[in-house]
Design a protein around this motif. Structure first.
Motif, PDB file in Angstrom:
ATOM      1  N   ILE A   1       0.831  -1.208   0.000  1.00  0.00           N
ATOM      2  CA  ILE A   1       0.000   0.000   0.000  1.00  0.00           C
ATOM      3  C   ILE A   1       0.868   1.261   0.000  1.00  0.00           C
ATOM      4  O   ILE A   1       0.790   2.082  -0.919  1.00  0.00           O
ATOM      5  CB  ILE A   1      -0.955   0.013   1.215  1.00  0.00           C
ATOM      6  N   THR A   2       1.687   1.399   1.038  1.00  0.00           N
ATOM      7  CA  THR A   2       2.438   2.645   1.199  1.00  0.00           C
ATOM      8  C   THR A   2       3.425   2.872   0.058  1.00  0.00           C
ATOM      9  O   THR A   2       3.446   3.953  -0.552  1.00  0.00           O
ATOM     10  CB  THR A   2       3.203   2.631   2.535  1.00  0.00           C
ATOM     11  N   LEU A   3       4.258   1.909  -0.220  1.00  0.00           N
ATOM     12  CA  LEU A   3       5.310   2.088  -1.221  1.00  0.00           C
ATOM     13  C   LEU A   3       4.754   2.382  -2.615  1.00  0.00           C
ATOM     14  O   LEU A   3       5.210   3.336  -3.264  1.00  0.00           O
ATOM     15  CB  LEU A   3       6.212   0.853  -1.241  1.00  0.00           C
ATOM     16  N   PRO A   4       3.757   1.610  -3.113  1.00  0.00           N
ATOM     17  CA  PRO A   4       3.233   1.930  -4.450  1.00  0.00           C
ATOM     18  C   PRO A   4       2.591   3.312  -4.536  1.00  0.00           C
ATOM     19  O   PRO A   4       2.763   4.022  -5.527  1.00  0.00           O
ATOM     20  CB  PRO A   4       2.198   0.825  -4.689  1.00  0.00           C
ATOM     21  N   LEU A   5       1.848   3.706  -3.491  1.00  0.00           N
ATOM     22  CA  LEU A   5       1.145   4.984  -3.547  1.00  0.00           C
ATOM     23  C   LEU A   5       2.075   6.177  -3.301  1.00  0.00           C
ATOM     24  O   LEU A   5       1.709   7.315  -3.598  1.00  0.00           O
ATOM     25  CB  LEU A   5       0.005   4.994  -2.530  1.00  0.00           C
ATOM     26  N   LEU A   6       3.245   5.922  -2.756  1.00  0.00           N
ATOM     27  CA  LEU A   6       4.220   6.998  -2.531  1.00  0.00           C
ATOM     28  C   LEU A   6       5.322   7.013  -3.587  1.00  0.00           C
ATOM     29  O   LEU A   6       6.278   7.783  -3.453  1.00  0.00           O
ATOM     30  CB  LEU A   6       4.882   6.835  -1.155  1.00  0.00           C
ATOM     31  N   TRP A   7       5.209   6.174  -4.598  1.00  0.00           N
ATOM     32  CA  TRP A   7       6.332   5.954  -5.492  1.00  0.00           C
ATOM     33  C   TRP A   7       6.790   7.227  -6.199  1.00  0.00           C
ATOM     34  O   TRP A   7       7.997   7.487  -6.329  1.00  0.00           O
ATOM     35  CB  TRP A   7       5.992   4.890  -6.528  1.00  0.00           C
ATOM     36  N   ASP A   8       5.854   8.066  -6.649  1.00  0.00           N
ATOM     37  CA  ASP A   8       6.246   9.302  -7.338  1.00  0.00           C
ATOM     38  C   ASP A   8       7.030  10.224  -6.407  1.00  0.00           C
ATOM     39  O   ASP A   8       8.015  10.849  -6.810  1.00  0.00           O
ATOM     40  CB  ASP A   8       4.996  10.024  -7.862  1.00  0.00           C
ATOM     41  N   THR A   9       6.594  10.306  -5.149  1.00  0.00           N
ATOM     42  CA  THR A   9       7.303  11.139  -4.175  1.00  0.00           C
ATOM     43  C   THR A   9       8.687  10.579  -3.897  1.00  0.00           C
ATOM     44  O   THR A   9       9.668  11.320  -3.782  1.00  0.00           O
ATOM     45  CB  THR A   9       6.498  11.217  -2.867  1.00  0.00           C
ATOM     46  N   ILE A  10       8.781   9.256  -3.776  1.00  0.00           N
ATOM     47  CA  ILE A  10      10.075   8.621  -3.513  1.00  0.00           C
ATOM     48  C   ILE A  10      11.029   8.846  -4.680  1.00  0.00           C
ATOM     49  O   ILE A  10      12.220   9.151  -4.482  1.00  0.00           O
ATOM     50  CB  ILE A  10       9.885   7.115  -3.257  1.00  0.00           C
ATOM     51  N   GLN A  11      10.518   8.727  -5.885  1.00  0.00           N
ATOM     52  CA  GLN A  11      11.362   8.921  -7.061  1.00  0.00           C
ATOM     53  C   GLN A  11      11.910  10.347  -7.112  1.00  0.00           C
ATOM     54  O   GLN A  11      13.104  10.562  -7.362  1.00  0.00           O
ATOM     55  CB  GLN A  11      10.571   8.619  -8.328  1.00  0.00           C
ATOM     56  N   SER A  12      11.045  11.329  -6.853  1.00  0.00           N
ATOM     57  CA  SER A  12      11.490  12.722  -6.841  1.00  0.00           C
ATOM     58  C   SER A  12      12.516  12.951  -5.723  1.00  0.00           C
ATOM     59  O   SER A  12      13.519  13.643  -5.910  1.00  0.00           O
ATOM     60  CB  SER A  12      10.292  13.660  -6.656  1.00  0.00           C
ATOM     61  N   GLY A  13      12.252  12.362  -4.551  1.00  0.00           N
ATOM     62  CA  GLY A  13      13.193  12.483  -3.438  1.00  0.00           C
ATOM     63  C   GLY A  13      14.528  11.845  -3.752  1.00  0.00           C
ATOM     64  O   GLY A  13      15.586  12.349  -3.329  1.00  0.00           O
ATOM     65  N   TRP A  14      14.502  10.745  -4.483  1.00  0.00           N
ATOM     66  CA  TRP A  14      15.748  10.061  -4.855  1.00  0.00           C
ATOM     67  C   TRP A  14      16.616  10.959  -5.735  1.00  0.00           C
ATOM     68  O   TRP A  14      17.825  11.088  -5.512  1.00  0.00           O
ATOM     69  CB  TRP A  14      15.412   8.767  -5.590  1.00  0.00           C
ATOM     70  N   VAL A  15      15.976  11.589  -6.743  1.00  0.00           N
ATOM     71  CA  VAL A  15      16.724  12.485  -7.627  1.00  0.00           C
ATOM     72  C   VAL A  15      17.253  13.677  -6.836  1.00  0.00           C
ATOM     73  O   VAL A  15      18.422  14.075  -6.987  1.00  0.00           O
ATOM     74  CB  VAL A  15      15.829  12.959  -8.787  1.00  0.00           C
ATOM     75  N   TYR A  16      16.407  14.247  -5.985  1.00  0.00           N
ATOM     76  CA  TYR A  16      16.807  15.415  -5.194  1.00  0.00           C
ATOM     77  C   TYR A  16      17.975  15.065  -4.271  1.00  0.00           C
ATOM     78  O   TYR A  16      18.943  15.824  -4.156  1.00  0.00           O
ATOM     79  CB  TYR A  16      15.604  15.904  -4.383  1.00  0.00           C
ATOM     80  N   MET A  17      17.908  13.917  -3.614  1.00  0.00           N
ATOM     81  CA  MET A  17      18.974  13.518  -2.712  1.00  0.00           C
ATOM     82  C   MET A  17      20.268  13.251  -3.476  1.00  0.00           C
ATOM     83  O   MET A  17      21.365  13.578  -3.010  1.00  0.00           O
ATOM     84  CB  MET A  17      18.546  12.269  -1.934  1.00  0.00           C
ATOM     85  N   GLY A  18      20.149  12.674  -4.650  1.00  0.00           N
ATOM     86  CA  GLY A  18      21.342  12.432  -5.465  1.00  0.00           C
ATOM     87  C   GLY A  18      22.023  13.727  -5.882  1.00  0.00           C
ATOM     88  O   GLY A  18      23.254  13.830  -5.868  1.00  0.00           O
ATOM     89  N   ILE A  19      21.208  14.733  -6.238  1.00  0.00           N
ATOM     90  CA  ILE A  19      21.776  16.030  -6.619  1.00  0.00           C
ATOM     91  C   ILE A  19      22.444  16.690  -5.417  1.00  0.00           C
ATOM     92  O   ILE A  19      23.512  17.300  -5.539  1.00  0.00           O
ATOM     93  CB  ILE A  19      20.673  16.924  -7.218  1.00  0.00           C
ATOM     94  N   LEU A  20      21.821  16.573  -4.239  1.00  0.00           N
ATOM     95  CA  LEU A  20      22.453  17.097  -3.027  1.00  0.00           C
ATOM     96  C   LEU A  20      23.791  16.417  -2.765  1.00  0.00           C
ATOM     97  O   LEU A  20      24.779  17.062  -2.402  1.00  0.00           O
ATOM     98  CB  LEU A  20      21.530  16.897  -1.819  1.00  0.00           C
ATOM     99  N   ALA A  21      23.822  15.096  -2.949  1.00  0.00           N
ATOM    100  CA  ALA A  21      25.043  14.341  -2.688  1.00  0.00           C
ATOM    101  C   ALA A  21      26.150  14.705  -3.668  1.00  0.00           C
ATOM    102  O   ALA A  21      27.337  14.669  -3.318  1.00  0.00           O
ATOM    103  CB  ALA A  21      24.753  12.841  -2.762  1.00  0.00           C
ATOM    104  N   LEU A  22      25.778  15.071  -4.886  1.00  0.00           N
ATOM    105  CA  LEU A  22      26.777  15.432  -5.886  1.00  0.00           C
ATOM    106  C   LEU A  22      27.168  16.904  -5.825  1.00  0.00           C
ATOM    107  O   LEU A  22      28.175  17.307  -6.411  1.00  0.00           O
ATOM    108  CB  LEU A  22      26.240  15.125  -7.293  1.00  0.00           C
ATOM    109  N   GLY A  23      26.382  17.704  -5.107  1.00  0.00           N
ATOM    110  CA  GLY A  23      26.573  19.144  -5.159  1.00  0.00           C
ATOM    111  C   GLY A  23      27.009  19.790  -3.866  1.00  0.00           C
ATOM    112  O   GLY A  23      27.942  19.333  -3.196  1.00  0.00           O
ATOM    113  N   ALA A  24      26.277  20.860  -3.502  1.00  0.00           N
ATOM    114  CA  ALA A  24      26.717  21.770  -2.444  1.00  0.00           C
ATOM    115  C   ALA A  24      26.810  21.109  -1.081  1.00  0.00           C
ATOM    116  O   ALA A  24      27.692  21.449  -0.281  1.00  0.00           O
ATOM    117  CB  ALA A  24      25.769  22.964  -2.378  1.00  0.00           C
ATOM    118  N   GLU A  25      25.909  20.176  -0.771  1.00  0.00           N
ATOM    119  CA  GLU A  25      25.928  19.568   0.555  1.00  0.00           C
ATOM    120  C   GLU A  25      27.236  18.804   0.787  1.00  0.00           C
ATOM    121  O   GLU A  25      27.868  18.940   1.849  1.00  0.00           O
ATOM    122  CB  GLU A  25      24.732  18.626   0.716  1.00  0.00           C
ATOM    123  N   SER A  26      27.627  17.994  -0.182  1.00  0.00           N
ATOM    124  CA  SER A  26      28.871  17.229  -0.015  1.00  0.00           C
ATOM    125  C   SER A  26      30.073  18.160   0.023  1.00  0.00           C
ATOM    126  O   SER A  26      31.035  17.925   0.774  1.00  0.00           O
ATOM    127  CB  SER A  26      29.013  16.204  -1.146  1.00  0.00           C
TER     128      SER A  26
END
Length: 307
Positions: free
Chosen positions: A215-240
């Motif tokens: 239930i939770t994972l399928p219905l949150l998938w779009d949010t998780i995908q966006s968060g994954w991209v955002y976190m990856g950009i943070l890890a590659l950019g200013a935060e790191s």
């Protein structure tokens, strides 16, 4: 009528698109142009050198180390951060025991946990890096002092001074400082899922683990995908960059064990006076970031679920 509508849309978007082109697209174009020059960043005089900077990049051992570390950041940090955030958000919203009058509820004290998890977001990343730099101090830091207090005085790692541990110490700080944001993000998404879904699943005998994956994972998938991209950009950019620049020796040490691409861009431009070479590394970082986002969006693509 249609002509008037399109004219209105064009007029409405013209100014934002012009600002985006000037302040976002044009700097990218300039960076690519300067990567084919020998510009030092200090003088207005430069000449075209073709692909010399890119040839130098391929033979640069420090660049390959920084690329390896940046890719490790982009792969490991989103997995750990989003995994922890999903677990915490699930427990806060639907992971509690059955209570009178509420079949679905979070754990006790869930309101406090939301504040506690989000608290690191209130702090500047520079302050967080300084706090953990003191905590990792091998002689007077809180971590080694705690190990001594529990009888592990023989276990006294150098933490940031150990080439095998330094990068993982930096990653731990980034996870600690960012997981709270995703807890709040996923909590908001879970709060919008109808409770009836969970109640029906529990009546059918589904466990909490089953409800999470079905239930939770399928219905949150779009949010998780966006968060994954955002976190990856943070890890590659200013935060790191901020954490490595403040916490590590060198910075980027010991022995380039924590050097990431964005830090190497900064060092090449401002320490070595090689702005053209720095833009070349920046172009490589741009390619890596776009490739990461494209792969995540491609692998995470699935049919949209509505409720």
């Amino acid at each position: 009528m249609q002509h008037g509508k399109y004219r209105f849309i064009v007029g409405f978007l013209a100014a934002p698109l012009a600002l985006y082109a000037v302040f976002v697209i044009w700097p990218f174009v300039q960076s690519i142009y300067y990567s084919f020059t020998d510009w030092t960043g200090l003088s207005p005089d430069f000449s075209m050198v073709g692909f010399d900077n890119y040839a130098r990049l391929l033979d640069d051992d420090v660049f390959w180390k920084s690329l390896q570390h940046s890719l490790l950041f982009a792969l490991v940090l989103p997995v750990v951060t989003i995994g922890l955030a999903l677990f915490f958000a699930f427990m806060i919203n639907v992971g509690g025991r059955h209570r009178k009058g509420a079949a679905i509820s979070g754990v006790r004290g869930s309101s406090f946990y939301k504040i506690a998890y989000f608290f690191p977001q209130v702090l500047s990343i520079a302050i967080v890096a300084l706090l953990f730099q003191f905590a990792y101090n091998p002689e007077s830091g809180a971590i080694n002092s705690a190990l001594k207090a529990v009888g592990l005085g023989d276990v006294q790692p150098l933490w940031l001074g150990d080439p095998d541990l330094a990068l993982w110490c930096v990653m731990a700080v980034l996870v600690w400082s960012t997981v709270g944001f995703f807890v709040v993000l996923f909590s908001a998404g879970m709060a919008s899922i109808p409770k009836d879904f969970y109640e029906a699943a529990l009546l059918d005998g589904a466990s909490r683990v089953t409800t999470f994956f079905r239930i939770t994972l399928p219905l949150l998938w779009d949010t998780i995908q966006s968060g994954w991209v955002y976190m990856g950009i943070l890890a590659l950019g200013a935060e790191s960059f901020a954490v490595v620049q403040i916490m590590t020796t060198g910075p980027g040490g010991p022995d380039y064990s924590t050097t990431v691409m964005v830090l190497y861009v900064y060092q090449s431009a401002f320490r070595d006076g090689a702005a053209a070479y720095a833009t070349t590394i920046g172009v490589a970082l741009l390619v890596v970031t776009l490739a990461f986002a494209a792969v995540v969006m491609k692998l995470g693509r699935r049919e949209r679920l509505e409720y």
